[in-house]
Write a protein that holds these residues in place. Sequence first.
Motif, PDB file in Angstrom:
ATOM      1  N   LEU A 138       0.845  -1.187   0.000  1.00 48.40           N
ATOM      2  CA  LEU A 138       0.000   0.000   0.000  1.00 48.40           C
ATOM      3  C   LEU A 138       0.884   1.242   0.000  1.00 48.40           C
ATOM      4  N   THR A 139       0.428   2.274  -0.663  1.00 52.92           N
ATOM      5  CA  THR A 139       1.177   3.536  -0.760  1.00 52.92           C
ATOM      6  C   THR A 139       0.538   4.573   0.150  1.00 52.92           C
ATOM      7  N   PRO A 140       1.287   5.609   0.567  1.00 54.58           N
ATOM      8  CA  PRO A 140       2.705   5.834   0.283  1.00 54.58           C
ATOM      9  C   PRO A 140       3.598   4.959   1.136  1.00 54.58           C
ATOM     10  N   ASP A 178      -1.047  10.286  -3.504  1.00 59.62           N
ATOM     11  CA  ASP A 178      -1.372  10.053  -2.084  1.00 59.62           C
ATOM     12  C   ASP A 178      -0.149  10.197  -1.178  1.00 59.62           C
ATOM     13  N   THR A 207       0.591   6.630  -5.292  1.00 58.64           N
ATOM     14  CA  THR A 207      -0.431   6.262  -6.267  1.00 58.64           C
ATOM     15  C   THR A 207      -1.156   7.516  -6.738  1.00 58.64           C
TER      16      THR A 207
END
Lengths: 355, 355
Positions: B11-13, B265, B252
């Motif tokens: 998952l970002t960031p 994000d 993202t």
Amino acid sequence: MSVGLSINDLLTPVAVIDEAIMETNIRVAQEYFDRIGRNFRPHIKTHKIPALAALQVAAGARGINCQKVSEAELFAEAGFTDILITFNMLASARLERLKALNAKVDLQVVADNAVVVDGLAACFLSGEPLKVLVECDTGGGRNGVQSPAAALELATLIAGRPGLRFHGLLTYPKPSSEAAVEAFFAETIELLKGAGLDCPVVSHGGSPSLFDSDLVPSATEHRAGTYIFNDRAMVRAGMCDLDDCAMHVLATVVSRPTDTRAVLDAGSKALTSDLLGFADYGLMLDYPDASIVSLSEEHAVVDLTGSERRPEIGERVRIIPNHTCVVSNLFDRLVFHRGGVVTRSEAVAARGRVI
Amino acid sequence: MSVGLSINDLLTPVAVIDEAIMETNIRVAQEYFDRIGRNFRPHIKTHKIPALAALQVAAGARGINCQKVSEAELFAEAGFTDILITFNMLASARLERLKALNAKVDLQVVADNAVVVDGLAACFLSGEPLKVLVECDTGGGRNGVQSPAAALELATLIAGRPGLRFHGLLTYPKPSSEAAVEAFFAETIELLKGAGLDCPVVSHGGSPSLFDSDLVPSATEHRAGTYIFNDRAMVRAGMCDLDDCAMHVLATVVSRPTDTRAVLDAGSKALTSDLLGFADYGLMLDYPDASIVSLSEEHAVVDLTGSERRPEIGERVRIIPNHTCVVSNLFDRLVFHRGGVVTRSEAVAARGRVI
């Protein structure tokens, strides 16, 4: 551990919060929204501390605002039951966490595009339906659909998805005007009415527009974070005075290399590099004519040229940060006091919750 | 928990570190200092992770450099025995901690003024004597005595205090030139010789001057932090190429409000607001002609005007931060990978250690 100590005995740098000023800030904002008959939903990004959100809710706030699902999880765990997450969410691993959260609390999220709506719809095919607000770009220039017509289109898309509920509109307006926000909202509400779509929530936001929220009569709620502590940017916005700033960063003069230069023990890892349009990195309350001209990670370089009085090595100074929300995020704990006597410290519990 | 995953599934960031590039950065810097016959003392501020300092020491580094006593305590606890703290230290509660540390490890500190020396001297009347370097302002414009004569004066003061040992000179030079550093050091060394004062350590510093350290022949050691990961500022300084940057912030695209605007994000709570002289907030590797023109706390606004190719919503992008040392400090953990496959994650253990 430091309860009862004077804040002057704390090692620096330290971010201290005046409880009385904070309580007044909470009360004054809530009274304003009560007076204009609008829900108030504080944003927890400024403090990231459940105990402070509890004070905001006890004062009358309706629910809280988080920016990330990981923040919302922490606040749900702490007992908060009405949570709005104002961020476009993507990626199935994140959406699964959102779904678990939606089963537990009264949750609302936002979307400003069909890709996000499609992702949410795919994840929420079963279980409790998810409330989705359409985020509108009313001039802020960040996220948001670009026109009332686009807002209607996205609302229609949301309303047509079995697991989603179109629940209203939202904006983060600054630096646009209240008039621009009201015009966008009013026109969109008309379009939604024409399409037979209910719009229970119209959410306006921002501390810099806090006490101008009445200029947006279409709004049903306001979101704000900074107001709880206030900062130099809030003073500049005319929303408060210096005396209303609850957060001070206490620092010590550790060097006076030249007659016009002082160096403090608070750098970008305490004050952050956020300028927010200011020419320097915070206001030295005790030396208002001095200027924090540069930061390295643990040092602040102060230009004393304009200041007749000049601090000595070892002297402690109080800094009002440009932007309080990013300062909290750098400290393990915030230290609270009344009249300079430490009352408690609180872990910045949701710090690092960027997911 | 994510070991074996592709970094594209995180998952970002998220801040990811390429282990192979990091290892090369460690090796290449150490080889340079071995070649010019100089001690190398890495600064842990960049990573704040004992496991990484262990790699630096295993490669041949002699000791580590910390900025704060609380950082040094953590690294001493982790087993490091040769620690230099490059910060003027004041306040008895802090000096007591310093004294406990000095009883445990081979410690050096700095001073650039008599107030700091007096404080150290008062605390170190008993126990193991403390080694003190005189910090010199060789043009950097931050801390430091202003002339070789002032350096001699402070060295003499230190040498005269029973609990202190004058141990040498230190500078953080940038943005001044190597020639200015060498001139200051050489002249001071002559003065010290004339006064009969030994000067075992002459400590030069900075990643932006890493591979120019041989231009300061008087120096006996070099301190640097950034080189382990490298960043956009190091590329600009000509110290490395983009391919040598071990840290990428993965983000993202969460919104494409207009044809020329994308929103990521990762905001100032992931990238920081450090510009370091750049016009924007990081280099998007996959869209080098796009520009991260503004950050709010969790959003980055990207101007795509100059970029022919434009990313879609949901697309992941890689960002080389302007300044890697402040980015690590915002994350709970850094995630490491080889060829895109996660190998481990490490807590940023000394994050928040500002005291």
